[in-house]
Design a protein around this motif. Structure first.
Motif, PDB file in Angstrom:
ATOM      1  N   THR A  22       0.828  -1.207   0.000  1.00 21.91           N
ATOM      2  CA  THR A  22       0.000   0.000   0.000  1.00 21.91           C
ATOM      3  C   THR A  22       0.861   1.255   0.000  1.00 21.91           C
ATOM      4  O   THR A  22       0.346   2.357  -0.108  1.00 21.91           O
ATOM      5  N   THR A  23       2.152   1.082   0.106  1.00 25.38           N
ATOM      6  CA  THR A  23       3.029   2.253   0.228  1.00 25.38           C
ATOM      7  C   THR A  23       4.097   2.257  -0.866  1.00 25.38           C
ATOM      8  O   THR A  23       5.262   2.475  -0.597  1.00 25.38           O
ATOM      9  N   ILE A  24       3.688   1.977  -2.093  1.00 27.23           N
ATOM     10  CA  ILE A  24       4.655   2.053  -3.184  1.00 27.23           C
ATOM     11  C   ILE A  24       4.999   3.522  -3.403  1.00 27.23           C
ATOM     12  O   ILE A  24       4.123   4.373  -3.455  1.00 27.23           O
ATOM     13  N   GLU A  25       6.292   3.758  -3.505  1.00 31.43           N
ATOM     14  CA  GLU A  25       6.732   5.130  -3.728  1.00 31.43           C
ATOM     15  C   GLU A  25       6.109   5.651  -5.025  1.00 31.43           C
ATOM     16  O   GLU A  25       6.250   5.032  -6.077  1.00 31.43           O
ATOM     17  N   ASN A  26       5.387   6.742  -4.907  1.00 33.51           N
ATOM     18  CA  ASN A  26       4.668   7.242  -6.077  1.00 33.51           C
ATOM     19  C   ASN A  26       5.542   8.222  -6.831  1.00 33.51           C
ATOM     20  O   ASN A  26       5.561   9.413  -6.563  1.00 33.51           O
ATOM     21  N   THR A  27       6.286   7.687  -7.784  1.00 32.17           N
ATOM     22  CA  THR A  27       7.139   8.542  -8.594  1.00 32.17           C
ATOM     23  C   THR A  27       6.798   8.337 -10.056  1.00 32.17           C
ATOM     24  O   THR A  27       6.377   7.253 -10.460  1.00 32.17           O
ATOM     25  N   THR A  28       6.928   9.366 -10.796  1.00 34.56           N
ATOM     26  CA  THR A  28       6.686   9.253 -12.241  1.00 34.56           C
ATOM     27  C   THR A  28       8.011   9.225 -12.998  1.00 34.56           C
ATOM     28  O   THR A  28       8.044   9.424 -14.200  1.00 34.56           O
ATOM     29  N   LEU A  91       0.971   7.591 -16.670  1.00 31.06           N
ATOM     30  CA  LEU A  91       0.858   7.118 -18.054  1.00 31.06           C
ATOM     31  C   LEU A  91      -0.474   6.422 -18.281  1.00 31.06           C
ATOM     32  O   LEU A  91      -1.072   5.880 -17.343  1.00 31.06           O
ATOM     33  N   PRO A  92      -0.962   6.391 -19.543  1.00 33.74           N
ATOM     34  CA  PRO A  92      -2.168   5.625 -19.825  1.00 33.74           C
ATOM     35  C   PRO A  92      -2.017   4.192 -19.341  1.00 33.74           C
ATOM     36  O   PRO A  92      -0.959   3.570 -19.523  1.00 33.74           O
ATOM     37  N   ALA A  93      -3.073   3.683 -18.704  1.00 30.01           N
ATOM     38  CA  ALA A  93      -3.110   2.310 -18.212  1.00 30.01           C
ATOM     39  C   ALA A  93      -1.915   1.975 -17.323  1.00 30.01           C
ATOM     40  O   ALA A  93      -1.425   0.842 -17.310  1.00 30.01           O
ATOM     41  N   TYR A 102      -5.856   3.527 -21.214  1.00 33.82           N
ATOM     42  CA  TYR A 102      -7.011   4.282 -20.715  1.00 33.82           C
ATOM     43  C   TYR A 102      -6.520   5.466 -19.909  1.00 33.82           C
ATOM     44  O   TYR A 102      -5.415   5.451 -19.369  1.00 33.82           O
ATOM     45  N   THR A 103      -7.347   6.484 -19.855  1.00 31.68           N
ATOM     46  CA  THR A 103      -7.079   7.602 -18.955  1.00 31.68           C
ATOM     47  C   THR A 103      -8.385   7.946 -18.246  1.00 31.68           C
ATOM     48  O   THR A 103      -9.473   7.752 -18.799  1.00 31.68           O
ATOM     49  N   PHE A 104      -8.250   8.463 -17.036  1.00 36.24           N
ATOM     50  CA  PHE A 104      -9.433   8.782 -16.251  1.00 36.24           C
ATOM     51  C   PHE A 104      -9.963  10.169 -16.612  1.00 36.24           C
ATOM     52  O   PHE A 104      -9.208  11.134 -16.703  1.00 36.24           O
ATOM     53  N   LEU A 105     -11.268  10.226 -16.814  1.00 36.43           N
ATOM     54  CA  LEU A 105     -11.947  11.513 -16.980  1.00 36.43           C
ATOM     55  C   LEU A 105     -12.438  12.001 -15.628  1.00 36.43           C
ATOM     56  O   LEU A 105     -12.581  13.193 -15.399  1.00 36.43           O
TER      57      LEU A 105
END
Ligand SMILES: CCCCCCCC/C=C\CCCCCCCC(=O)SCCNC(=O)CCNC(=O)[C@H](O)C(C)(C)COP(=O)(O)OP(=O)(O)OC[C@H]1O[C@@H](n2cnc3c(N)ncnc32)[C@H](O)[C@@H]1OP(=O)(O)O
Length: 214
Positions: A22-28, A91-93, A102-105
């Motif tokens: 639940t704590t994956i480092e959120n990096t892009t 990124l998409p999906a 997919y991307t969220f609207l």
């Protein structure tokens, strides 16, 4: 599990922390700034591999280049929690090559709305998307809706009604929303639409995982 990607569960699972982290480092940043282009190029490769009829010479040429590319990638494989494919939420999906991009609207605790496009490599037959890929997309987006509403869940069942043909290469809308909850159980519904035409609808049960549960 055996094979190239190892047999052991991630250390955190073995320590009983839980199957999903639940704590994956959120990096892009994982995979670099052009990683999204790399994933998109892989999808284009899969589209063309699905559609192409190469000569023997071209086949062998591509084969040797692919082997070289696979050797390059083999040197940098890592565990699923840090691999950018699946965790690059910018990124998409999530950068997952198998999913229709997919991307969220819209997204929130009540539900999500996504736009997505199936591609040539998702072909079932006669220009229609393979029903299993519809299931993949619906499971993914319902799973994210369940996740936003409840936390880390797994699919217990997923029922899909294929109402009309799902087209390739068309912008579709996938809506998933929470119908009701009972304890660890979250019941969701979803629709996949091409404009006003419903391609599929679905209902599913997702179960909130207990602490330490894989
Ligand atoms: C930088 C950050 C990056 C982040 C990365 C992104 C993160 C994104 C996050 C998230 C994305 C998610 C997107 C993907 C989503 C895909 C999800 C999947 O496809 S999951 C794989 C397929 N599903 C399985 O493999 C499950 C296999 N089954 C199981 O593991 C168990 O059966 C499980 C967990 C479902 C339930 O087992 P139990 O032991 O925990 O619980 P029990 O007691 O059996 O069930 C709880 C209640 O549910 C009912 N139940 C269970 N299964 C049922 C069924 N099939 N039908 C009806 N009821 C059922 C039971 O009767 C029970 O009900 P009563 O509490 O007694 O009222």
């Amino acid at each position: 599990m055996t094979g190239e990607f190892g047999g052991a569960l991630p250390a955190a699972v073995e320590e009983g922390v839980g199957g999903f982290r639940t704590t994956i480092e959120n990096t892009t940043e994982r995979g670099g700034v052009n990683y999204g282009e790399f994933i998109e190029e892989v999808r284009t490769f899969m589209d063309r591999a699905r559609a192409a009829c190469p000569t023997t010479e071209l086949n062998d040429d591509i084969l040797s280049r692919l082997r070289a590319i696979n050797d390059l990638l083999k040197g940098v494989t890592i565990d699923e929690w840090y691999a950018p494919s699946g965790t690059r939420t910018d990124l998409p999906a999530r950068g997952n090559i198998m999913l229709p991009p997919y991307t969220f609207l819209d997204q929130g605790a009540d539900g999500v709305v996504a736009t997505l496009r199936f591609r040539r490599f998702h072909l079932g037959g006669n220009s229609a998307v393979h029903g299993g890929y519809v299931g993949l997309a619906v499971d993914e987006v319902m799973g994210l809706a369940a996740g936003l509403a409840r936390g880390i869940t797994r699919t217990a069942y997923l029922t899909i009604n294929y109402r009309s043909v799902t087209p390739l290469d068309t912008d579709l809308e996938l809506k998933a929303w929470v119908d009701r909850t009972e304890g660890r159980k979250t019941f969701l519904r979803a629709t996949l639409s091409d404009g006003d035409r419903v391609c599929a609808d679905a209902e599913a049960l997702f179960i909130l995982l207990n602490p330490g549960q894989r």
